[in-house]
Scaffold this motif. Structure first.
Motif, PDB file in Angstrom:
ATOM      1  N   ARG A 275       0.825  -1.207   0.000  1.00 38.71           N
ATOM      2  CA  ARG A 275       0.000   0.000   0.000  1.00 38.71           C
ATOM      3  C   ARG A 275       0.863   1.262   0.000  1.00 38.71           C
ATOM      4  N   ASP A 295      -2.690  -2.339  -5.001  1.00 35.96           N
ATOM      5  CA  ASP A 295      -4.048  -2.036  -5.459  1.00 35.96           C
ATOM      6  C   ASP A 295      -4.156  -2.061  -6.978  1.00 35.96           C
ATOM      7  N   ALA A 300      -6.304  -6.036  -2.917  1.00 29.64           N
ATOM      8  CA  ALA A 300      -5.709  -5.255  -1.834  1.00 29.64           C
ATOM      9  C   ALA A 300      -6.738  -5.166  -0.717  1.00 29.64           C
ATOM     10  N   PRO A 301      -6.287  -4.924   0.504  1.00 27.04           N
ATOM     11  CA  PRO A 301      -4.889  -4.737   0.869  1.00 27.04           C
ATOM     12  C   PRO A 301      -4.122  -6.058   0.876  1.00 27.04           C
ATOM     13  N   ILE A 524      -2.850   1.598   5.754  1.00 32.11           N
ATOM     14  CA  ILE A 524      -4.069   0.802   5.806  1.00 32.11           C
ATOM     15  C   ILE A 524      -4.684   0.961   7.188  1.00 32.11           C
TER      16      ILE A 524
END
Length: 537
Positions: A275, A295, A300-301, A524
């Motif tokens: 990320r 992504d 994702a994550p 995140i």
């Protein structure tokens, strides 16, 4: 720069005149039949060709008809998304409910339902009898006849999906005789999506049982390509090392070039590293891709293995097969602390002087409340073709978050061209299922279900859930603007959530959009950081 990059650029220039591809896109007067439309199912280059066969993509669904305008917020999020047919007709002593009735030329391309029952019928052109029909329950139990079998028709996490182009010259009606009725309306109580294309100006051969049988060899080949995507043909392939800020540059020969396959093997595959590092690409002097590294590849994550037609995430690598045409120069680089090995394949020639180039953008809502609202996934100005998106939500409670409908506005729409029936419905599954799956055009790649001891319950909706969908056969062209919203429709109002999404599309190099400028260091948010409301605190 490293020698391999210079060598390949030199090779591209060397072959610029002698071996340039002589491809020229078909004109708007092209013909469309069962075979040509089947070829579209795996042709990832077609959406990039701006002057290809003119088409318009749209959907009919069982969305709640109280939804009329965002100016009426009380009803704009109404949620009785079943039944709601166009009309009913009588055939052979039975009642059939009409889900689609459109004038041609065009093609049916997709069907989805959460409660398969009854017979699906296709009335093509002015025929009073169905040209093609199939029992939906037979698809669900795997006994349907050719070609209503995987990968063209199948169940995926309780959602029934059909991806099969059926052309029509003058008219297409799609009906059901599903027997379960809604007590209040008398309609069949079916959830449904029906996707179709308008093929303006095309000479169309209408589909029939005979054309499907004639196309059996093409169906068999396309089925194999959908299940096992072939490596694109490349004139040149090489490897490079990408570290923070170092660029790999590819100079095109006369006639342009296209990146046909791009693979990255990151040094670190943990959630935070994928990320926080940003993948950036520019084509013909304009930056068109800027997303977090993980992504970009639709999962994702983190690193979650799967494969669809355009992406493969497996064995420590992440591969994209969307073609990336350019007239003069392409550049690729990373920003952040996570380096990677890059493998790239390039094909020479066959590119328009002003091509529609590949774009990808990412956005996150940050922490928002779960009240009813439209969450913006994409807003693009000018012309282009939308290819799909990934969608990730972080949810702090074991309550379903995904009743929200997709709302896709194209050009001068006064009402969305696509208005759906639920978030998981758009991504091809149903009934809030927590299983992961991967199909050629859609996948659910991560569900952080918290499972109790053997025989215990499952807290299925706490944590991260990630899914994606590609628009290939049903790619969405636009001429003036494109807007994709997804409703936030959580069954609990008083919690906090985070939504993040990546979109992929083709557009002119100078196309405009509202995606934010993503910088290295994106983080995140854990579900443990989100407010759960007074009921849970």
């Amino acid at each position: 720069m490293p020698q391999p990059r210079l060598l390949v650029s030199a090779l591209l220039a060397l072959f610029s005149c002698a071996d340039a591809d002589t491809y020229s896109p078909p004109s708007s007067a092209s013909a469309a039949n069962t075979e040509t439309l089947l070829e579209w199912m795996t042709d990832l280059e077609r959406p990039s060709r701006a002057n290809d066969l003119r088409s318009r993509s749209a959907q009919r669904s069982s969305y709640d008809r109280r939804n009329r305008t965002p100016d009426d917020p009380e009803n704009w999020f109404a949620n009785y998304d079943r039944g709601n047919f166009e009309k009913s007709i009588s055939r052979g002593g039975r009642t059939e409910w009409v889900m689609l009735d459109e004038r041609g030329p065009g093609a049916f391309v997709r069907f989805w339902t959460a409660n398969p029952q009854g017979t699906l019928r296709f009335y093509i052109d002015e025929m009073d009898e169905a040209a093609i029909q199939v029992d939906l329950e037979a698809i669900a139990d795997g006994t349907a006849p050719f070609p209503f079998q995987p990968p063209f028709a199948y169940m995926s996490a309780l959602g029934l999906n059909i991806y099969l182009p059926l052309a029509f010259a003058s008219r297409m009606r799609v009906t059901t005789d599903a027997g379960v009725e809604n007590e209040s309306t008398g309609d069949a109580d079916l959830f449904f999506h029906v996707g179709w294309l308008s093929l303006d100006g095309a000479r169309v051969e209408a589909a029939s049982a005979e054309t499907l049988e004639r196309a059996r060899p093409v169906l068999e080949r396309v089925a194999e390509e959908l299940v096992h995507p072939p490596r694109p043909m490349a004139d040149d392939e090489w490897m490079e090392r990408l570290d923070d800020g170092e660029r790999v540059v590819v100079d095109a020969p006369m006639g342009g070039a296209r990146i046909v396959e791009l693979t990255l093997r990151p040094d670190r595959l943990d959630d935070a590293s994928l990320r926080s590092t940003v993948l950036v690409m520019s084509f013909d002097g304009r930056e068109t891709v800027r997303t977090p590294l993980g992504d970009f590849f639709g999962t994702a994550p983190g690193y979650n293995e799967y494969e669809n037609l355009a992406f493969t995430v497996a064995d420590g690598a992440m591969t994209c097969r969307f073609p990336m045409p350019f007239a003069e120069r392409a550049s690729i680089w990373l920003e952040g602390t996570n380096g990677a090995e890059l493998e790239i394949g390039v094909r020479r020639g066959g590119v328009d002087p002003d091509p529609h180039v590949f774009h990808a953008g990412w956005r996150s809502t940050g922490i928002i409340d779960s009240g009813r609202q439209d969450v913006r996934l994409a807003a693009i100005e000018g012309e282009g073709t939308y290819l799909g998106n990934s969608f990730t939500i972080t949810n702090p409670v074991d309550i379903w978050w995904g009743e929200g409908d997709e709302k896709v506005w194209v050009d001068d729409d006064e009402f969305p061209s696509f208005f759906g029936t639920g978030t998981e419905d758009y991504y091809g599954y149903a009934w809030a299922q927590d299983e992961t799956f991967a199909r050629p055009y859609h996948a659910q790649t991560r569900v952080d279900a918290i499972r109790g001891p053997e025989g215990g319950g499952v807290e299925a909706f706490i944590g991260h859930s990630s899914m994606n969908r590609l628009h290939v056969l049903d790619a969405i062209p636009f001429e003036e603007r494109f807007v994709f919203d997804m409703e936030m429709w959580h069954w609990w109002f008083e919690v906090e959530v985070v939504v993040a999404s990546t979109s992929w599309w083709y557009a002119p190099v100078n196309g405009d959009h509202d995606f934010p400028y993503v910088r290295a260091g994106e983080t995140i948010v854990s579900h443990e950081e989100l407010g759960r409301g007074p009921l849970f605190d």
